[in-house]
Write a protein that holds these residues in place. Structure first.
Motif, PDB file in Angstrom:
ATOM      1  N   THR A 337       2.680  -9.489  28.960  1.00 29.70           N
ATOM      2  CA  THR A 337       3.773  -9.811  28.662  1.00 29.70           C
ATOM      3  C   THR A 337       4.789  -9.012  28.359  1.00 29.70           C
ATOM      4  OG1 THR A 337       2.553 -12.014  28.451  1.00 29.70           O
ATOM      5  CG2 THR A 337       4.812 -11.815  27.467  1.00 29.70           C
ATOM      6  N   THR A 338       5.881  -8.764  29.190  1.00 28.06           N
ATOM      7  CA  THR A 338       7.147  -8.568  29.094  1.00 28.06           C
ATOM      8  C   THR A 338       8.066  -9.058  28.369  1.00 28.06           C
ATOM      9  OG1 THR A 338       7.083  -6.563  31.493  1.00 28.06           O
ATOM     10  CG2 THR A 338       8.867  -7.284  29.998  1.00 28.06           C
ATOM     11  N   VAL A 339       8.091  -8.651  27.014  1.00 22.41           N
ATOM     12  CA  VAL A 339       8.955  -9.266  26.172  1.00 22.41           C
ATOM     13  C   VAL A 339      10.566  -8.730  26.550  1.00 22.41           C
ATOM     14  CG1 VAL A 339      10.218  -9.644  23.949  1.00 22.41           C
ATOM     15  CG2 VAL A 339       7.630 -10.065  23.803  1.00 22.41           C
ATOM     16  N   ILE A 340      11.618 -10.165  26.942  1.00 22.00           N
ATOM     17  CA  ILE A 340      12.766  -9.282  27.030  1.00 22.00           C
ATOM     18  C   ILE A 340      14.115  -9.595  25.510  1.00 22.00           C
ATOM     19  CG2 ILE A 340      14.968  -9.267  28.718  1.00 22.00           C
ATOM     20  CD1 ILE A 340      13.087 -10.014  30.359  1.00 22.00           C
ATOM     21  N   LEU A 341      14.596  -8.786  25.232  1.00 23.10           N
ATOM     22  CA  LEU A 341      15.223  -9.126  23.707  1.00 23.10           C
ATOM     23  C   LEU A 341      16.792  -8.962  24.462  1.00 23.10           C
ATOM     24  CD1 LEU A 341      13.335  -7.367  21.033  1.00 23.10           C
ATOM     25  CD2 LEU A 341      13.077  -9.170  22.069  1.00 23.10           C
ATOM     26  N   ASP A 342      17.555 -10.065  24.621  1.00 20.89           N
ATOM     27  CA  ASP A 342      19.264 -10.168  25.339  1.00 20.89           C
ATOM     28  C   ASP A 342      19.612 -10.149  24.006  1.00 20.89           C
ATOM     29  OD1 ASP A 342      21.293  -9.874  26.371  1.00 20.89           O
ATOM     30  OD2 ASP A 342      20.553 -12.080  26.838  1.00 20.89           O
ATOM     31  N   SER A 343      20.348  -8.884  23.843  1.00 15.56           N
ATOM     32  CA  SER A 343      21.921  -9.178  22.181  1.00 15.56           C
ATOM     33  C   SER A 343      23.107  -9.133  22.937  1.00 15.56           C
ATOM     34  CB  SER A 343      21.983  -7.822  22.100  1.00 15.56           C
ATOM     35  OG  SER A 343      22.871  -7.407  20.867  1.00 15.56           O
ATOM     36  N   GLU A 344      23.461 -10.932  22.907  1.00 11.68           N
ATOM     37  CA  GLU A 344      25.488 -10.985  23.239  1.00 11.68           C
ATOM     38  C   GLU A 344      26.196 -10.208  22.340  1.00 11.68           C
ATOM     39  OE1 GLU A 344      27.839 -15.166  23.750  1.00 11.68           O
ATOM     40  OE2 GLU A 344      25.671 -15.024  23.169  1.00 11.68           O
ATOM     41  N   ALA A 345      25.644  -9.902  20.963  1.00 14.46           N
ATOM     42  CA  ALA A 345      26.987  -9.276  20.521  1.00 14.46           C
ATOM     43  C   ALA A 345      27.098  -7.702  20.907  1.00 14.46           C
ATOM     44  CB  ALA A 345      26.259  -9.727  18.575  1.00 14.46           C
ATOM     45  N   LEU A 346      25.901  -6.949  21.326  1.00 12.88           N
ATOM     46  CA  LEU A 346      25.714  -5.749  22.086  1.00 12.88           C
ATOM     47  C   LEU A 346      26.272  -5.583  23.695  1.00 12.88           C
ATOM     48  CD1 LEU A 346      22.928  -4.182  19.901  1.00 12.88           C
ATOM     49  CD2 LEU A 346      25.117  -3.661  19.685  1.00 12.88           C
ATOM     50  N   GLY A 347      26.135  -7.070  23.795  1.00 10.41           N
ATOM     51  CA  GLY A 347      26.116  -6.291  25.330  1.00 10.41           C
ATOM     52  C   GLY A 347      24.756  -6.164  26.056  1.00 10.41           C
ATOM     53  N   ILE A 348      23.774  -5.688  25.585  1.00  8.90           N
ATOM     54  CA  ILE A 348      23.060  -5.653  26.455  1.00  8.90           C
ATOM     55  C   ILE A 348      21.881  -5.275  25.463  1.00  8.90           C
ATOM     56  CG2 ILE A 348      24.123  -2.906  26.577  1.00  8.90           C
ATOM     57  CD1 ILE A 348      22.530  -2.036  23.990  1.00  8.90           C
ATOM     58  N   SER A 349      20.347  -5.385  27.000  1.00  9.93           N
ATOM     59  CA  SER A 349      19.249  -5.842  26.609  1.00  9.93           C
ATOM     60  C   SER A 349      18.011  -5.175  26.506  1.00  9.93           C
ATOM     61  CB  SER A 349      18.691  -7.557  27.802  1.00  9.93           C
ATOM     62  OG  SER A 349      18.730  -6.578  28.458  1.00  9.93           O
ATOM     63  N   THR A 350      16.657  -5.093  26.198  1.00 12.67           N
ATOM     64  CA  THR A 350      15.910  -4.129  26.430  1.00 12.67           C
ATOM     65  C   THR A 350      14.653  -4.980  26.449  1.00 12.67           C
ATOM     66  OG1 THR A 350      14.499  -2.457  25.335  1.00 12.67           O
ATOM     67  CG2 THR A 350      15.426  -4.389  23.653  1.00 12.67           C
TER      68      THR A 350
END
Length: 644
Positions: A337-350
């Motif tokens: 499983t790949t967990v995608i963490l999306d930060s709207e505050a930073l405008g990036i994801s990891t």
């Protein structure tokens, strides 16, 4: 050659028998068996008579079998497989699908439609068991013994035997034995497992609710059993030998998810076999009493990693997605499983990739656990040291999570209590100044705050947030609202009382103190100021230690002094200890109104500084200041926490 011939003849009779049996098989197996069987019988000179009129077909496929090749297209979260079925003469069939199995099935169907259409046009002639209801699978013996054992334990009627038999049918066995499944009008255990999972959740929740009524907890939360618990009780029941697995799956055994599924399917079969009773508890066998205690335990359960991560992500406004990848043959698939963490505050994801495992659910838990481990390290007093020995990807994940939390605090309102409960961005250290300062210094190092603090105005925002975690904002707001309401009712100045004016002054001082940073001072200098301001009205003890005070601590001491000053009386200031600094402000006059005023001032000012507490005492107020040594060269966040 006779042995080979007899074996192939037996294979033909048992697996295919005729074209009707061939039609009943899945497309991929139909293609392989058709080609392989014809080749074998052509080689042995012993093919069935009904194929004699199909010599063009025999010549077309003999003596070569069909090979399958695969191509993978698209990103990991939208993978598409292309299968190509090719025989010895180069004829091909193609198919696509989201899995290799589906792609090969479509390729087989395409091959048959193009090159052997009469194999698809043959009518089915399966001999089902008479009647419309399912029938118990009569073999192997271990399966029927398990079915009969359950029937006896739960006192089920004979009509429940097909359901109990179905509870043990795994999808792999159903796939490989589709003709038997049709003959006995059976299916795999997925539907029964769904029914059973809801039955056990109801029983478990009912017991938990009854326990909560008898012994009300401070906070009630209900969590379902995880798959491991279901798998454990399934193995405790000793029913592993009764399951029906496909040949490939049998070589790998019963996985955790499969064990949980079998147990839930058994409960579903029992529930339906008992004609859908209100509860299963009255029918539960005494031999399974330990299992009942496990599945309906009133003890609190810890949430699984995925649930914990979803809670933390919700608190810090972080969007998460889970994407699955799989590898290996169909009977031994491994999931990651790949967990995608999306930060709207930073405008990036990891992205965070979890370790491989046999089931999707466990793969999801594994990936979630990786993120939770980093969050746990960040919540400790020295997060930079915690991440020092980790892999680069883990350290980058830690910095991403910290930067996201900082950005959210800068741009969005947050629930402080949720952040404290989730131990986010050091707010759980609000009552421990030493740990808070140490944590802030480590975060300054990880985020390189000396160069980034000017880009994002985090310092002022963090100050507001941390003030809210310490002071009673609701109490201040209520007091201010009451004061405004009282002012609106005043018609003439004669209605203004001395107590009301004092309250307005104190409210103004508190809000002024919270709204700006006063200069630091030391206790001897402050005492000198008091001697000048309140000459002849204030007596200060000779013991005045040289202790540094922040601007807020000075404001609190000023408020305490003004509270005990009464016209016509001399107030005293007594310093009894320096670590922590303990000062008593006494008016020398004990009255109910004076004591009530002191209690109000203590409640109003106690939340202004994390280092200071105020308590009403007889004839006055006691102030305790627990000092924390400031770093020699504090970084921005560290300086912020020190000042607050």
């Amino acid at each position: 050659m006779r042995g080979v011939r007899n074996f192939r003849q037996s294979w033909w009779q048992t697996c295919v028998g005729n074209w009707w049996g061939l039609y009943a098989l899945p497309a991929k197996k139909r293609l392989r068996l058709a080609c392989w069987t014809v080749c074998c019988h052509t080689y042995a000179g012993n093919y069935p008579a009904q194929l004699a009129t199909r010599r063009p077909y025999l010549e077309a496929v003999a003596p070569s079998a069909v090979d399958f090749t695969y191509e993978r297209e698209g990103p990991d979260h939208e993978t598409v497989f292309r299968a190509i079925a090719t025989d010895g003469r180069g004829r091909r069939g193609t198919g696509v699908g989201r899995s290799k199995k589906l792609a090969s099935r479509n390729a087989s169907l395409d091959f048959l439609q193009q090159h052997i259409p009469h194999a698809l046009s043959a009518p089915r002639r399966v001999e089902p068991v008479p009647g419309s209801t399912p029938v118990e699978i009569p073999e192997p013996r271990s399966h029927t013994q398990g079915v009969r054992r359950l029937q006896a334990m739960f006192a089920l009627p004979e009509t429940a035997l097909p359901l109990l038999s179905q509870a043990f049918i795994h999808a792999s066995w159903a796939y490989e034995n589709s003709a038997k499944l049709l003959r006995y009008r059976q299916q795999n255990n997925q539907v029964l497992a769904f029914v059973g999972s809801n039955v056990v959740v109801y029983e478990d929740a009912l017991v938990a609710a009854q326990q909560a009524v008898l012994e009300p907890p401070e906070q009630f939360s209900y969590l379902n059993l995880d798959n491991k618990a279901y798998d454990d009780v399934f193995r405790e029941a000793g029913l592993e030998n009764a399951v029906l697995l496909g040949a490939g799956q049998a070589g790998h055994g019963i996985s955790l998810e499969m064990g949980a599924n079998f147990f839930q399917a058994i409960l579903g079969a029992v529930y339906v076999g008992k004609s859908l009773p209100n509860r299963l508890a009255p029918y539960w066998p005494s031999a399974w009493a330990p299992i009942w205690r496990t599945i309906t335990s009133s003890k609190s359960r810890s949430a699984d990693p995925t649930t914990l991560l979803e809670r933390a992500a919700s608190a810090m406004q972080l969007r998460i997605q889970h994407h699955f990848n799989h590898s290996g043959p169909d009977h031994a698939i491994l999931y990651r499983t790949t967990v995608i963490l999306d930060s709207e505050a930073l405008g990036i994801s990891t992205r965070v990739l979890g370790p491989a495992t046999a089931g999707k659910t466990q793969a999801k838990q594994n990936a979630s656990a990786v993120v939770l481990q980093i969050l746990e390290r960040l919540a400790r007093p020295y997060p930079a040291q915690e991440l020092a020995d980790t892999a680069p990807d883990e350290k980058n994940l830690g910095c991403f999570l910290l930067a996201h939390q900082a950005a959210v605090l800068s741009t969005s309102p947050v629930s402080l209590q949720r952040w404290i409960t989730s131990r986010l961005f050091g707010l759980h250290f609000a009552q421990d100044p030493a740990k808070l300062v140490a944590w802030a210094g480590e975060v300054d190092e990880l985020l390189d705050s000396r160069t980034t603090m000017g880009i994002a105005p985090l310092r002022d925002v963090f100050g507001v947030v941390l003030e809210g975690s310490l002071r009673s904002t609701k109490s201040l707001d209520e007091r201010l609202a009451d004061a405004v309401s009282d002012l609106e009712r005043i018609i003439t100045p004669e209605f203004l009382s001395r107590e009301f004016l004092d309250q307005l002054v104190q409210l103004g001082d508190v809000h002024r103190c919270l709204g700006r940073e006063d200069q630091d001072t030391d206790l001897p200098a402050l005492a000198d100021d008091w001697q000048i301001l309140y000459r002849g009205r204030l007596a200060i003890s000779k013991y005045v230690p040289n202790i540094q005070l922040t601007g807020r601590e000075r404001a609190i001491l000023d408020a305490a002094v003004s509270t005990v000053l009464i016209p016509g009386a001399t107030a005293t200031v007594e310093v009894s200890d320096s670590r922590p600094l303990r000062i008593r402000f006494l008016s020398g006059v004990g009255s109910e109104s004076q004591n009530a005023r002191a209690e109000g001032i203590c409640a109003l000012w106690s939340g202004v500084s994390r280092t200071t507490t105020l308590s009403p005492v007889d004839e006055g107020i006691e102030v305790v200041i627990r000092a924390t040594e400031a770093p020699a060269d504090p970084a921005p966040l560290q300086r912020l926490y020190w000042v607050l």
